[in-house]
Motif scaffolding. Structure first.
Motif, mmCIF file in Angstrom:
data_model
loop_
_atom_site.group_PDB
_atom_site.id
_atom_site.type_symbol
_atom_site.label_atom_id
_atom_site.label_comp_id
_atom_site.label_asym_id
_atom_site.label_seq_id
_atom_site.Cartn_x
_atom_site.Cartn_y
_atom_site.Cartn_z
ATOM 1 N N ASP A 187 -3.363 -17.502 -8.855
ATOM 2 C CA ASP A 187 -3.089 -18.319 -10.043
ATOM 3 C C ASP A 187 -2.561 -17.497 -11.217
ATOM 4 N N ILE A 188 -2.521 -16.180 -11.084
ATOM 5 C CA ILE A 188 -2.147 -15.328 -12.209
ATOM 6 C C ILE A 188 -0.644 -15.066 -12.199
ATOM 7 N N PRO A 189 0.063 -15.325 -13.303
ATOM 8 C CA PRO A 189 1.503 -15.038 -13.366
ATOM 9 C C PRO A 189 1.777 -13.557 -13.130
ATOM 10 N N LEU A 190 2.871 -13.253 -12.436
ATOM 11 C CA LEU A 190 3.192 -11.884 -12.051
ATOM 12 C C LEU A 190 4.288 -11.285 -12.922
ATOM 13 N N ASP A 191 4.215 -9.962 -13.091
ATOM 14 C CA ASP A 191 5.320 -9.188 -13.639
ATOM 15 C C ASP A 191 6.245 -8.807 -12.481
ATOM 16 N N PRO A 192 7.401 -8.206 -12.777
ATOM 17 C CA PRO A 192 8.344 -7.863 -11.702
ATOM 18 C C PRO A 192 7.714 -6.999 -10.609
ATOM 19 N N PHE A 193 7.959 -7.394 -9.387
ATOM 20 C CA PHE A 193 7.410 -6.749 -8.197
ATOM 21 C C PHE A 193 8.038 -5.371 -7.983
ATOM 22 N N ARG A 194 7.206 -4.378 -7.757
ATOM 23 C CA ARG A 194 7.576 -2.998 -7.405
ATOM 24 C C ARG A 194 8.316 -2.241 -8.495
ATOM 25 N N SER A 195 8.531 -2.847 -9.643
ATOM 26 C CA SER A 195 9.166 -2.114 -10.743
ATOM 27 C C SER A 195 8.263 -2.068 -11.973
ATOM 28 N N THR A 196 7.062 -2.618 -11.847
ATOM 29 C CA THR A 196 6.119 -2.663 -12.963
ATOM 30 C C THR A 196 4.816 -1.992 -12.556
ATOM 31 N N TYR A 197 4.336 -1.081 -13.390
ATOM 32 C CA TYR A 197 3.045 -0.431 -13.157
ATOM 33 C C TYR A 197 1.989 -1.099 -14.025
ATOM 34 N N ASN A 198 1.034 -1.786 -13.397
ATOM 35 C CA ASN A 198 -0.096 -2.395 -14.091
ATOM 36 C C ASN A 198 -1.366 -2.034 -13.327
ATOM 37 N N TYR A 199 -2.280 -1.385 -13.995
ATOM 38 C CA TYR A 199 -3.501 -0.890 -13.353
ATOM 39 C C TYR A 199 -4.431 -2.056 -12.999
ATOM 40 N N THR A 200 -4.736 -2.225 -11.711
ATOM 41 C CA THR A 200 -5.547 -3.363 -11.290
ATOM 42 C C THR A 200 -6.624 -2.951 -10.292
ATOM 43 N N ASN A 201 -7.862 -3.208 -10.628
ATOM 44 C CA ASN A 201 -8.974 -2.929 -9.721
ATOM 45 C C ASN A 201 -8.931 -3.835 -8.493
ATOM 46 N N PHE A 202 -8.644 -5.102 -8.710
ATOM 47 C CA PHE A 202 -8.689 -6.030 -7.587
ATOM 48 C C PHE A 202 -7.412 -6.012 -6.760
ATOM 49 N N GLY A 203 -6.336 -5.447 -7.294
ATOM 50 C CA GLY A 203 -5.191 -5.174 -6.451
ATOM 51 C C GLY A 203 -5.542 -4.115 -5.420
ATOM 52 N N VAL A 204 -6.115 -3.007 -5.877
ATOM 53 C CA VAL A 204 -6.570 -1.967 -4.961
ATOM 54 C C VAL A 204 -7.568 -2.540 -3.956
ATOM 55 N N THR A 205 -8.462 -3.386 -4.454
ATOM 56 C CA THR A 205 -9.471 -3.978 -3.572
ATOM 57 C C THR A 205 -8.822 -4.838 -2.494
ATOM 58 N N ALA A 206 -7.767 -5.573 -2.849
ATOM 59 C CA ALA A 206 -7.059 -6.374 -1.848
ATOM 60 C C ALA A 206 -6.460 -5.487 -0.764
ATOM 61 N N GLY A 207 -5.832 -4.382 -1.179
ATOM 62 C CA GLY A 207 -5.276 -3.462 -0.205
ATOM 63 C C GLY A 207 -6.343 -2.887 0.706
ATOM 64 N N ALA A 208 -7.475 -2.510 0.129
ATOM 65 C CA ALA A 208 -8.567 -1.937 0.905
ATOM 66 C C ALA A 208 -9.158 -2.943 1.882
ATOM 67 N N GLU A 209 -9.282 -4.190 1.449
ATOM 68 C CA GLU A 209 -9.828 -5.225 2.323
ATOM 69 C C GLU A 209 -8.930 -5.461 3.541
ATOM 70 N N ALA A 210 -7.616 -5.360 3.326
ATOM 71 C CA ALA A 210 -6.698 -5.500 4.457
ATOM 72 C C ALA A 210 -6.911 -4.375 5.462
ATOM 73 N N VAL A 211 -7.108 -3.162 4.964
ATOM 74 C CA VAL A 211 -7.342 -2.013 5.837
ATOM 75 C C VAL A 211 -8.662 -2.178 6.582
ATOM 76 N N ALA A 212 -9.687 -2.620 5.878
ATOM 77 C CA ALA A 212 -10.993 -2.829 6.511
ATOM 78 C C ALA A 212 -10.894 -3.882 7.617
ATOM 79 N N GLN A 213 -10.166 -4.960 7.335
ATOM 80 C CA GLN A 213 -9.994 -6.010 8.328
ATOM 81 C C GLN A 213 -9.308 -5.460 9.581
ATOM 82 N N ALA A 214 -8.280 -4.658 9.389
ATOM 83 C CA ALA A 214 -7.565 -4.085 10.529
ATOM 84 C C ALA A 214 -8.447 -3.145 11.333
#
Length: 542
Positions: free
Chosen positions: A209-236
């Motif tokens: 539900d959160i509006p996004l800034d430009p993909f791959r050209s914007t640096y925004n520090y996000t705890n839950f972004g990292v968490t999403a990536g980690a959860e994908a790795v854990a699932q695999a």
């Protein structure tokens, strides 16, 4: 974690080395060939000056480090720590240094908890806060090296329920994108959901539900972004993240005091308690529980355990003669993937971020890899490694962040590279962290109207106000007192009348510095909550 939890993409000490980059051209471009020859000659000359013809231009430092200088820097740590403990009055700190695969320094200072005599030592367990991102990145790298996933694995391929606001980004955002903070999610997206009681899966499901800034050209520090990536790795991997971390990194490195589970931290007998500054004195007033974002901020560890991790990191994934993480999988994590701190002037070195690591170049022309961690409720940590010198330092503190951990590391890094402290890091970091401690809200510091417009009868405001992102907010009238409750745990705030249909409520949390004031503005059957409206999602409808 706007708050101190930006930990730090602070580009206070970042720098960059200009590299000569050329490519061959099949058309036989004379200028290209000349540039290539010039670069090769330059590299050879620079490498020869270092006594190693195998060095590339980017590996040649600008300042030599004479024999004994690193030992001298280590010898000055006692004094640096003592001075900073005295000047800051923080309760406790632990420091470890690794050089050429050996722990050459490990010591604790102060106490685990104010008012008690238990001393901090090298085995005292601290909450790492966002230094967890770097530790977690090595967990991911272990799975990349093992062929379980890749840094380029789309997260949705492992978490088919996951989505972001843009369908294209949803299908293409990768584990690496999230670890480099380039998904387009805004700064610290989802943190306030955790604050009001949502668990990991619930927060990740609401990121769509959160509006996004430009993909791959914007640096925004996000705890839950990292968490999403980690959860994908854990699932695999077929394991939960906490178990995977233990099996992939903590176990093989014999990090017996390290865990990604909050309950394990709380069960430690040698545990540093978090502290905040109250009226000039530190108190053990809050306890941060970070399980929802464990991959990003939930690791607890000791200086001695972190020394083992830094030993592995400096040895390209090798520890005690065993390959724990494959070098090719680790390299992308500790090298630049995105500009995190653009140059403000032509002569300013930029700062970069890899996958869970800050990457920069010092004034000595040496690459530094680092990360800080900070909990507003009582933790400040930092580590720095200088690969070309095979030296690393970690600093852990049990006080709300004021830049002490970063100052120790920065002064040590200066002593290692220059033989002296070149910058007034104490003032630089003090000023930087003071700016992050400002309370939030438009009404902060303002005096209530002397003749406010009257509110409606309080029962008119009562009711359940719906919001698809935050969930329902319930306003109740209890004998003349309005109360707002929001989130799965019914986090409550008292509403105080300000003017007309505007009320205020005070917020003190990991994401809100002391003194933060939010408006609650009623308008017919809606209420807009300023504190929850950072991304335009703070309007609730009855």
């Amino acid at each position: 974690m706007r708050s101190k939890k930006m930990y730090l993409a602070l580009a206070l000490a970042t720098s960059m080395t200009a590299l000569v980059g050329c490519s061959s051209d099949s058309s036989g471009d004379t200028e290209t060939a000349t540039a290539t020859a010039t670069a090769t000659a330059t590299a050879t000359a620079e490498a020869s000056s270092e006594g190693d013809s195998g060095l590339s231009p980017g590996q040649v430092p600008g300042v030599d480090v004479p024999d004994g200088q690193i030992d001298d820097a280590v010898g000055k740590l006692d004094g640096i720590a003592a001075e900073l403990m005295e000047s800051s009055k923080i309760p406790g700190m632990a420091i470890a240094v690794v050089h050429k695969g050996e722990v050459v320094y490990s010591k604790g200072f102060g106490v685990r908890e104010v008012g008690k005599d238990d001393a901090v030592d090298g085995d005292t367990v601290f909450q790492l806060a966002s230094l967890s991102k770097s530790v977690g990145s090595t967990v991911v790298a272990s799975q990349v090296g093992g062929g379980v996933v890749d840094w380029t694995t789309p997260v949705v391929s492992e978490l088919p329920w996951f989505a972001l606001a843009d369908p294209y980004v949803t299908q293409n955002v990768t584990v690496g994108d999230f670890y480099a903070h380039r998904s387009g999610l805004p700064d610290h997206a989802g943190d306030n959901l955790e604050e009001i009681g949502y668990d990991r899966r619930q927060v990740l499901a609401r990121l769509k539900d959160i509006p996004l800034d430009p993909f791959r050209s914007t640096y925004n520090y996000t705890n839950f972004g990292v968490t999403a990536g980690a959860e994908a790795v854990a699932q695999a991997s077929g394991k939960d993240w906490e178990t995977l971390s233990q099996d992939a990194i903590y176990g093989p490195l014999w990090m017996a005091s390290t865990s990604s589970r909050f309950a394990d931290y709380m069960a430690r007998t040698d545990r540093a308690v978090p502290h905040v500054l109250v009226d000039g004195a530190y108190e053990a007033k809050f306890q941060r529980e970070p399980d929802a974002q464990s991959p990003a901020g939930g690791v607890s560890s000791s200086a001695n355990d972190m020394a083992k991790w830094m030993t592995m990191l400096a040895a390209d994934g090798t520890f005690d003669g065993k390959q724990v993480v494959e070098p090719d999988a680790l390299l992308p994590a500790v090298t630049a993937e995105i500009i995190s701190s653009p140059s403000g002037t032509p002569d300013t070195r930029a700062g970069y971020y890899g996958y869970g690591f800050n990457v920069s170049n010092s004034g000595a022309g040496r690459t530094q890899v680092s990360h800080s961690g900070a909990f507003e409720l009582g933790a400040g940590t930092n580590f720095v490694t200088i690969p070309s010198l095979d030296v690393s330092i970690v600093v852990l503190t049990n006080a709300a962040p004021i830049g002490i951990a970063e100052t120790v590391s920065a002064e040590f890094a200066d002593l290692v590279q220059f033989g002296e402290v070149r910058q007034d890091w104490r003032t630089i970091y003090k000023n930087a962290f003071e700016g992050m401690d400002e309370p939030m809200g438009e009404l902060v510091g303002k005096t209530p109207p002397t003749d406010p417009a009257p509110a409606q009868p309080l029962p008119a405001y009562a009711g359940v106000y719906q919001n698809s992102f935050w969930g329902p907010a319930t306003v109740t009238d209890d004998n003349g007192t309005l109360t707002l409750a929001i989130g799965p745990k019914d986090t409550s705030y008292e509403l105080k009348h300000w003017d007309g249909d505007t009320f205020t409520f005070d917020v003190r949390s990991e994401n809100a510095p002391d003194g933060t004031v939010s408006q609650a503005t009623f308008n017919g059957n809606t209420v807009t909550l300023e504190y929850f409206d950072g991304n335009g999602l703070g309007r609730f409808t009855k």
